[in-house]
Design a protein around this motif. Sequence first.
Motif, short mmCIF file in Angstrom:
data_model
loop_
_atom_site.label_atom_id
_atom_site.label_comp_id
_atom_site.label_asym_id
_atom_site.label_seq_id
_atom_site.Cartn_x
_atom_site.Cartn_y
_atom_site.Cartn_z
N THR A 26 0.82 -1.21 0.00
CA THR A 26 0.00 0.00 0.00
C THR A 26 0.85 1.26 0.00
N GLU A 27 1.89 1.26 0.79
CA GLU A 27 2.75 2.44 0.89
C GLU A 27 3.42 2.77 -0.44
N LEU A 28 3.91 1.76 -1.13
CA LEU A 28 4.57 1.98 -2.41
C LEU A 28 3.59 2.46 -3.47
N VAL A 29 2.42 1.85 -3.51
CA VAL A 29 1.40 2.28 -4.48
C VAL A 29 1.00 3.73 -4.21
N ASP A 30 0.86 4.09 -2.94
CA ASP A 30 0.53 5.47 -2.59
C ASP A 30 1.63 6.44 -3.03
N LYS A 31 2.89 6.05 -2.84
CA LYS A 31 4.00 6.91 -3.27
C LYS A 31 3.96 7.13 -4.78
N LEU A 32 3.71 6.05 -5.51
CA LEU A 32 3.66 6.17 -6.97
C LEU A 32 2.50 7.06 -7.42
N VAL A 33 1.34 6.87 -6.79
CA VAL A 33 0.16 7.68 -7.14
C VAL A 33 0.43 9.16 -6.81
N LEU A 34 0.99 9.42 -5.64
CA LEU A 34 1.28 10.80 -5.26
C LEU A 34 2.29 11.45 -6.19
N GLN A 35 3.32 10.70 -6.58
CA GLN A 35 4.30 11.26 -7.49
C GLN A 35 3.67 11.60 -8.84
#
Length: 186
Positions: A26-35
């Motif tokens: 979840t954390e990695l997917v959120d980072k990618l979405v935010l970027q």
Amino acid sequence: MELADGYHEQLQRDSQSLCSDQRMDTELVDKLVLQLNRIYPQILSDKEAQRFRNLRVPTTVRLAELLVHLQGKGEEACHEFYRGLHIHAEDIYFSLPTRVRRREAADPIWTNTGAGRRERYVLNGRGSLFFLSCFSLAVGLAMLYYCGEVKAMKGPGSLLQYSALRLSRGASDVLISYADDGARKI
């Protein structure tokens, strides 16, 4: 696979691997979405970013929807996803099937494998303990040489004689003679 494939085709090939990879949390997917949302709002708007960051939806479902959405946006969106993945999760990026095939195609005789690199840097087969013992001996001898007179140390004679027990014949003779000379000077 041709090396000239675009990021869109690569993302189609890598989608299954990305969705099944346990490291895509979840954390990695959120980072990618935010970027993608912050740096490239034309690729991912605020409303779309909220949809892909909804924690009520399982991460694998959100990731699959994100990948389909990016493929629909075109080549630049897929390229930026790969850039974000490379920045935030290099290990996942380099383990993708298209990246592995690309490395193998660029290096058909496997000279760029981990074993080849490791073999190139091995100086001897004796291991780290051998290196550590040689280094310790060198540091010890340097300390004896640079610490000055033996009288500056309090009673080093017996210490030097005991430390010479496990050394080779020549090294132990040098340490014992140094200890005897120091005892005579005191």
